[in-house]
Design an enzyme around this catalytic site. Structure first.
Site, mmCIF file in Angstrom:
data_model
loop_
_atom_site.group_PDB
_atom_site.id
_atom_site.type_symbol
_atom_site.label_atom_id
_atom_site.label_comp_id
_atom_site.label_asym_id
_atom_site.label_seq_id
_atom_site.Cartn_x
_atom_site.Cartn_y
_atom_site.Cartn_z
ATOM 1 C CG HIS A 1 39.141 41.840 44.681
ATOM 2 N ND1 HIS A 1 39.962 41.992 43.593
ATOM 3 C CD2 HIS A 1 38.618 43.066 44.924
ATOM 4 C CE1 HIS A 1 39.911 43.246 43.179
ATOM 5 N NE2 HIS A 1 39.124 43.933 43.986
HETATM 6 P P1 TYD Z 1 35.694 47.084 44.781
HETATM 7 O O1 TYD Z 1 35.806 45.797 44.001
HETATM 8 O O2 TYD Z 1 35.512 46.968 46.252
HETATM 9 O O3 TYD Z 1 36.950 48.007 44.474
HETATM 10 P P2 TYD Z 1 38.532 47.696 44.699
HETATM 11 O O4 TYD Z 1 38.903 46.648 43.695
HETATM 12 O O5 TYD Z 1 39.229 48.971 44.444
HETATM 13 O O6 TYD Z 1 38.729 47.248 46.097
HETATM 14 O O7 TYD Z 1 34.504 47.928 44.148
HETATM 15 C C1 TYD Z 1 33.922 49.033 44.829
HETATM 16 C C2 TYD Z 1 32.466 49.142 44.400
HETATM 17 O O8 TYD Z 1 32.353 49.448 43.017
HETATM 18 C C3 TYD Z 1 31.675 47.866 44.628
HETATM 19 O O9 TYD Z 1 30.392 48.234 45.139
HETATM 20 C C4 TYD Z 1 31.517 47.279 43.263
HETATM 21 C C5 TYD Z 1 31.559 48.483 42.345
HETATM 22 N N1 TYD Z 1 32.161 48.204 41.040
HETATM 23 C C6 TYD Z 1 31.365 48.173 39.902
HETATM 24 O O10 TYD Z 1 30.133 48.341 39.961
HETATM 25 N N2 TYD Z 1 31.953 47.930 38.698
HETATM 26 C C7 TYD Z 1 33.296 47.737 38.568
HETATM 27 O O11 TYD Z 1 33.795 47.528 37.420
HETATM 28 C C8 TYD Z 1 34.113 47.762 39.753
HETATM 29 C C9 TYD Z 1 35.595 47.539 39.675
HETATM 30 C C10 TYD Z 1 33.498 48.005 40.962
#
Ligand code: TYD
Length: 135
Positions: free
Chosen positions: A53
């Site tokens: 992302h």
């Molecule tokens: P995700 O963005 O997929 O993690 P990564 O960047 O490691 O790929 O986030 C995983 C899950 O956690 C998703 O359901 C969103 C949640 N999340 C939060 O609620 N708050 C946050 O600050 C972050 C980074 C993720």
């Protein structure tokens, strides 16, 4: 737009003595933003790729406080791979850079510091959409 040139490794000062090591992170001192959010990633297996992302608003610093990980950053023109292999190293990623985290080891704990509170609306999770927005 080219953003990869703003990505940089930060070498933190280590305060070490016979008791061990200590690293300090302070907003707008050794990281270049106001610190609003901290999260950490662990128990990700070797073959897993996380991230995938870009963020419209948020800047990040990533530190592998335990274990190792690789971080690939892309801006649609260039890509670069950084290895986080020690708790004294941080990777600064500005907003609107596509990022992928992978090659986690069993003991990896990836600490992430962010300049904004969590807001899913500022996450771009589709690469084509990212390229479109980053022109
Ligand atoms: P995700 O963005 O997929 O993690 P990564 O960047 O490691 O790929 O986030 C995983 C899950 O956690 C998703 O359901 C969103 C949640 N999340 C939060 O609620 N708050 C946050 O600050 C972050 C980074 C993720």
């Amino acid at each position: 737009m080219k953003r990869i040139s703003e990505v940089k490794m930060i070498e933190f000062n280590e305060f070490g003595d016979e008791r061990g090591q200590l690293v300090v992170v302070e907003e707008n001192k050794n990281i270049p933003f106001d610190l609003k959010r901290v999260f950490y990633i662990y128990n990700s297996d070797e073959g897993i790729v996380r991230g995938n992302h870009a963020n419209l608003e948020t800047e990040f610093v990533l530190i592998c406080v335990s274990g190792k990980a690789k971080v690939k950053v892309l801006d649609g023109i260039e890509s670069k791979v950084y290895e986080l292999d020690g708790p004294q190293k941080g990777l600064y990623i500005p907003k609107m850079v596509w990022k992928e985290m992978y090659d986690f080891t069993k003991n990896t704990v990836l600490l992430v510091m962010a300049s904004e509170l969590y807001n899913e609306n500022e996450y771009i999770r589709n690469f084509d959409e990212y390229l479109e927005k980053n022109r």
